[in-house]
Design an enzyme around this catalytic site. Structure first.
Site, short mmCIF file in Angstrom:
data_model
loop_
_atom_site.label_atom_id
_atom_site.label_comp_id
_atom_site.label_asym_id
_atom_site.label_seq_id
_atom_site.Cartn_x
_atom_site.Cartn_y
_atom_site.Cartn_z
N CYS A 34 76.89 55.24 23.94
CA CYS A 34 76.76 56.52 23.39
C CYS A 34 77.91 57.34 23.83
O CYS A 34 78.07 58.66 23.20
CB CYS A 34 75.25 57.06 23.79
N CYS A 103 69.21 55.89 29.08
CA CYS A 103 69.63 57.05 29.61
C CYS A 103 69.42 57.37 31.10
O CYS A 103 70.13 57.66 31.95
CB CYS A 103 69.20 58.29 28.98
FE1 FES Z 1 73.43 58.65 25.96
FE2 FES Z 1 71.10 59.23 26.58
S1 FES Z 1 71.81 58.70 24.53
S2 FES Z 1 72.47 58.62 27.76
#
Ligand code: FES
Length: 147
Positions: A34, A103
């Protein structure tokens, strides 16, 4: 699954945010999937984490888990902090939606990275204490607690 009240609280009112000017250990980790980044600052005195703060460029779950992780390791010994798992952080937040579990892994890794930096600054090889800090893409299997 919706976010719990505790997650929303730590997201809206994160504890221990910002830089720690007198930190003697700083760890930064990123999630390659991400692109989110978490930086953890610790101040260690006599093997105890007397102060801790964080800066997270990331999603709400990453901010909430960083915040909770700082609360859980403040005042603890280095050994205790290294035992903190992402699962324990999630439990303290009353859970995370399954797609957000990764996360919380960032928070666990950021603590380890900060402790590793502390040891390195002391002239001590951190590997025996901290192990290898890997960025996990959760696709190929790794040593993180989710794989
Ligand atoms: Fe990247 Fe949560 S979506 S750390």
């Amino acid at each position: 699954m919706a976010y719990t009240e505790k997650v929303m609280d730590h997201f809206a009112n994160p504890r221990n945010v910002g830089e720690l000017p007198d930190a003697n250990g700083i760890g930064e980790v990123g999630n390659p999937k991400c692109g989110d980044i978490m930086r953890m600052y610790i101040k260690v005195e006599n093997n105890v984490i007397t102060d801790v703060s964080f800066k997270t460029f990331g999603c709400g779950a990453a901010i909430a888990t960083s915040s909770m992780a700082t609360e859980l390791i403040k005042g603890k010994t280095i050994d205790e902090a290294l035992k903190l798992t992402n699962r324990a952080v999630m439990e303290a937040l009353d859970g995370l939606p399954p797609v957000k579990v990764h996360c919380s892994v960032l928070a666990e890794q950021a603590i380890k990275a900060a402790v590793a930096d502390y040891y390195t600054r002391q002239g001590i090889d951190p590997t025996p204490f901290v192990g290898k800090i890997e960025e996990c893409d959760h696709e190929h299997g790794c040593s993180c607690t989710e794989c």
